[in-house]
Design a protein around this motif. Structure first.
Motif, PDB file in Angstrom:
ATOM      1  N   ASP A   1       0.855  -1.166   0.038  1.00 14.33           N
ATOM      2  CA  ASP A   1       0.046   0.033  -0.072  1.00 14.33           C
ATOM      3  C   ASP A   1       0.767   1.308   0.163  1.00 14.33           C
ATOM      4  O   ASP A   1       2.101   1.235  -0.266  1.00 14.33           O
ATOM      5  CB  ASP A   1      -0.737   0.131   0.896  1.00 14.33           C
TER       6      ASP A   1
ATOM      7  N   LYS B   1      -1.891  -1.496  -8.555  1.00 13.45           N
ATOM      8  CA  LYS B   1      -2.915  -2.602  -8.422  1.00 13.45           C
ATOM      9  C   LYS B   1      -4.141  -2.482  -9.694  1.00 13.45           C
ATOM     10  O   LYS B   1      -4.307  -3.704 -10.218  1.00 13.45           O
ATOM     11  CB  LYS B   1      -3.617  -2.263  -6.960  1.00 13.45           C
ATOM     12  N   THR B   2      -4.583  -1.389 -10.150  1.00  9.80           N
ATOM     13  CA  THR B   2      -5.438  -1.325 -11.241  1.00  9.80           C
ATOM     14  C   THR B   2      -4.847  -1.672 -12.462  1.00  9.80           C
ATOM     15  O   THR B   2      -5.581  -2.476 -12.874  1.00  9.80           O
ATOM     16  CB  THR B   2      -5.821   0.206 -11.344  1.00  9.80           C
TER      17      THR B   2
ATOM     18  N   LYS C   1      -2.016   2.682  -5.704  1.00 12.33           N
ATOM     19  CA  LYS C   1      -3.837   2.272  -6.209  1.00 12.33           C
ATOM     20  C   LYS C   1      -3.392   1.784  -7.976  1.00 12.33           C
ATOM     21  O   LYS C   1      -4.151   1.024  -8.406  1.00 12.33           O
ATOM     22  CB  LYS C   1      -4.619   3.314  -6.042  1.00 12.33           C
TER      23      LYS C   1
END
Ligand SMILES: [Zn+2]
Length: 272
Positions: free
Chosen positions: A146, A216-217, A213
């Motif tokens: 993260d 991950k996408t 993010k």
């Protein structure tokens, strides 16, 4: 070159043919790929049952009933073909280097024209001795990866963000394609220093969260896309040098630069 989404696609393809099945025959057509096959490779596989087909970063990790673990890396051009045993629809190819005939009734062929892939066996309990796995950073699709973990890994790093994303100790599984794609989605310049993703005490910034993010996408989208035959227009910036930026209202042009000997594709108009 296969990156996380391609390796995950291969994993999902071979898993049903291998998990719970025994190696009935193992055929190795040459002494080495990037490195020699381990000693007595065929004997150590034959008769063993596959406990699971897992993945870590760009590695396939296949624990066996012998307590040894088969480790496979696809290198630059490695791929598997799965067919019913005895089905000769696909012609044999000079780059078919390894053939597993499984008790599931499936035959799995490893094809690798450039031979940068490899297969190895880690003896029982010694998987942690495998250096590249031991030092590998978090799985990008796991909760362990993260903004906070990305900031920690980039804190004080004077390399570019692009180079940091290719460093498997920062995050595993990313290569040239998906590093470029994620940076574009996160509107982050590949030229910025990696250290700019962390505050002085090593905390995440808003842009760090956006990048985590975006990673991950792009990976999830690529895995989903690889399950369908539709492949046209796959990438936002990768190998799209000179083309218009796909971001609405940007109007920029995709540029190709070289960083640490590798091509980076980005839009100077919207990536800062
Ligand atoms: Zn743009």
């Amino acid at each position: 070159m296969p990156e996380l989404p391609e390796v995950e696609t291969v994993r999902r393809m071979i898993e049903p043919a291998m998990t719970g099945a025994r190696f009935r025959r193992v055929i190795v057509n040459r002494p080495d790929l990037r490195i020699p096959f381990p000693e007595k490779f065929v004997d150590r596989l034959r008769g063993m049952t596959v406990d699971a087909v897992t993945r870590r970063g760009k590695y396939l990790i296949i624990p066996l009933s012998s307590a040894e673990t088969l480790i496979i890396h696809l290198g630059m051009s490695g791929w598997f073909h799965v067919a019913a045993t005895g089905d000769h629809t696909r012609d044999a190819d000079p780059h078919d280097h390894v053939i597993f005939v499984m008790s599931s009734g499936r035959t799995i062929v490893f094809n690798d024209p450039r031979r940068f892939g490899f297969m190895d066996l880690a003896v029982a309990g010694a998987l942690d001795d495998y250096r590249s796995l031991r030092v590998m950073g978090p799985e990008p699709l796991s909760p362990e990866f993260d903004a906070a973990s990305l900031a920690r890994a980039c804190r004080g790093k004077s390399t570019s963000i692009k180079a940091a994303l290719l460093d498997q100790r920062v995050v595993s599984g990313l290569g040239n394609i998906y590093a470029s794609e994620a940076l574009h989605l996160a509107k982050t310049s590949p030229l910025r220093k990696a250290s700019s993703l962390a505050t002085k005490p090593g905390k995440a910034k808003p842009q760090t969260a956006a990048l985590a993010k975006a990673i991950k996408t792009v990976l999830l989208r690529a895995i989903r896309r690889s399950e369908s035959p539709y492949r046209a227009g796959r990438f936002r910036v990768y190998e799209r040098e000179g083309r218009p930026c796909p971001r609405k209202g940007c109007g920029g042009t995709i540029k190709r630069i070289t960083q640490a000997g590798r091509s980076t594709f980005y839009c100077p108009g919207c990536q800062h």
